[in-house]
Design an enzyme around this catalytic site. Sequence first.
Site, PDB file in Angstrom:
ATOM      1  N   GLN A   1      -5.665  53.311  84.064  1.00 48.14           N
ATOM      2  CA  GLN A   1      -5.539  53.479  82.623  1.00 48.14           C
ATOM      3  C   GLN A   1      -5.591  52.094  82.047  1.00 48.14           C
ATOM      4  OE1 GLN A   1      -2.016  55.472  83.243  1.00 48.14           O
ATOM      5  NE2 GLN A   1      -2.850  57.492  82.833  1.00 48.14           N
ATOM      6  N   SER A   2      -6.482  51.907  81.101  1.00 48.81           N
ATOM      7  CA  SER A   2      -6.851  50.526  80.832  1.00 48.81           C
ATOM      8  C   SER A   2      -5.817  49.748  80.053  1.00 48.81           C
ATOM      9  CB  SER A   2      -8.197  50.467  80.143  1.00 48.81           C
ATOM     10  OG  SER A   2      -8.100  51.095  78.902  1.00 48.81           O
ATOM     11  N   THR A   3      -5.010  50.338  79.213  1.00 45.61           N
ATOM     12  CA  THR A   3      -4.059  49.517  78.468  1.00 45.61           C
ATOM     13  C   THR A   3      -2.645  49.979  78.726  1.00 45.61           C
ATOM     14  OG1 THR A   3      -4.105  50.954  76.569  1.00 45.61           O
ATOM     15  CG2 THR A   3      -5.721  49.196  76.598  1.00 45.61           C
TER      16      THR A   3
END
Length: 696
Positions: free
Chosen positions: A22-24
Amino acid sequence: MNAPGKVTPDHLRRIAYLYVRQSTLHQVNDNRESTARQYDLKRRAQALGWRSDQIVVIDEDLGLSGASGSLRSGFQRLVAEVGLGRAGVVMGLEVSRFARSSTDWHRLLEICALADTLILDEDGIYDPSHFNDRLLLGLKGTMSEAELHVLRARLIGGQINKARRGELWIRPPIGYIYNAHQQMIFDPDEQIQRTVRLVFETFRRIGSAERVVRHFAAEGILFPRRLVTGPRAGEVVFVPLEHYRVLHLLHNPRYTGAYVYGRTRQRKVVVGATIHYRRLPRDEWKVFIPNAYPGYISWEEFDSNQAKLRANAAGYGWDRRRSPPREGVALLQGIVVCGRCGRRMRVQYHVEKGHPIPTYICVRDAIQKSEPACQTILGTGVDETVSQAVLESVTPASVDLALEVFEELRARKAELDRLHRAQVERSRQEAELAQHQFMLVRPENRLVADTLERQWNEKLRQLAEAEQEYARVSESDAHAMSKEDRQRIQSLVTDLPQVWNNPRTPSRERKRMLRLLVEDVTLLREEVIRIQIRWKGGATTQLKLPLPLSAPDLRRTPAGIVEFVRALATEQTDAQIARTLNARCLRSGMGMPFTAVSVRRVRQAYRIPSLVEHLRREGWLTAPEMASMLHVHSSTAKRFAQEGVLPAVRADDRGQILYQPPHGPLPTAHPGKRFRDRRVYPKLATHTRNEVQSDA
Ligand SMILES: [Zn+2]
């Protein structure tokens, strides 16, 4: 594509990898839902037949952006595990987002296909070795890359639109702040505003950024700097002005009151994560709104400042690495390195007797912080020493040696060449033999024919390999040297000193020749000047050069002559000393013949007593003293000396006579007529003290 037939027992023996990304951090914290979806995937894997202990979660990349796979260790690990054939299935939510760049994604697909690994996401299970599945997965990857592109275009587009209206917030340069209405105004802090103005005013007056720094340092004026990071971010501190800050100020068009955006273009470099910035010419700036807010200088002044800085930069090229040869006479220009700090040294010229004299000088800190120069070394001696070393390194003998080594290597290559040729020849014979055997066999004898055909093929392959190898080796040997080449090289070497020393050879050409041989030259000024020449190819030569004489040193009388004067002064007057020195062709520090006056100056400078002082210290008497001792008139004493009755010498050039202190009986006051002979008198002038004493 959901056919359960895709999962085989072989897949089930291997591990199921669940890749979580999950990128952030925002997503990590808030998107609880996705955790539930991941558990869902696990359950589906179990339903397909994997045991729960066979399911491995890779979640190292939590919180990292998906823009490139090259920085994410989790993704790399996943690729490695698949490549090693340990993965039966790879699972993830929206698998195409594993890798946001298409190349990473397609590489993963390819490896999965090769390793016979399945891919599972919420939509179903795919086998990348099946054409249809692969097409679909490829499309998914392309779509997700397109999505990323659109997202970025929207973000940047929004930013540029805002900038076009002059509304995008850009950190204000020192001297400006934003007011409550988001407009840029002069910093209300009087000290900051005045100091910024002072930089522009000083530059207007003296036209050099370096001298602005010097002026600030000399006057003890500090320059404001707004802290950007750290606990005190936003605060202003006052620090000594540095050169690069002046340049920032002068190069920044925003000080004219213009709103400017997009003056640079960035370019990513594949290796590492470095980003290169390039300054754009004015007509390529993205946004340029003149007079958007009050300016410290006019646009015309900004332009003229740029022109001045450009002109200065031609002379002050400290930031140039290895610059191309220019016209000046300094031989080492552009390749000379400071032995103290390792920076490139620059060249300054001064004119002496109509000739430019170069000086190598290391001034980085001097310009940046107005400190004294790191090193200053007169160029003439250094240039001559390096020239000498270059000419010595390229002698006919050294080149002959190099040519011999070259020949030796070539001879060895010729030997190898023969071996390779023999190898090719043998392979060809063997192939022909195999072909011959194959031709002889009867067609109905299939088994034998097959075996022979295989052997023939094998021999043909070996022949092709040998030929390839031979071609490769002989290609690297293409540069054989003819006899003419050799002669040409040798004649070049004998010609080099002539060309080098010819005054008509332009300095630029001499420098080019130097650069063919020399990588760089390091100078270090200690008790001597140490010169290190780094040749092309890495060898180095160390040389020493005595420090050059300073200007007064150059005019100083050589020490040997001073000592000679000291010895002569116990016996000779200044004029006599001058005659003695000139008779020996000795010259003063200025290169002039000696005179009585110049000898007196040397004596006075080195506190050498004159002949008079010397004799007086030894007790010699003046005429009045002698007269009173003899109870005669001093003219009588003088007459005694003239007539040789009393031992005496002319002790200076004005004719002062000193009398040796008497030992025996004093002469009577009534000498006979014969003493009146005046011819004795001139002899006195040439008497030295020793002659007088031996007479006595
Ligand atoms: Zn230095």
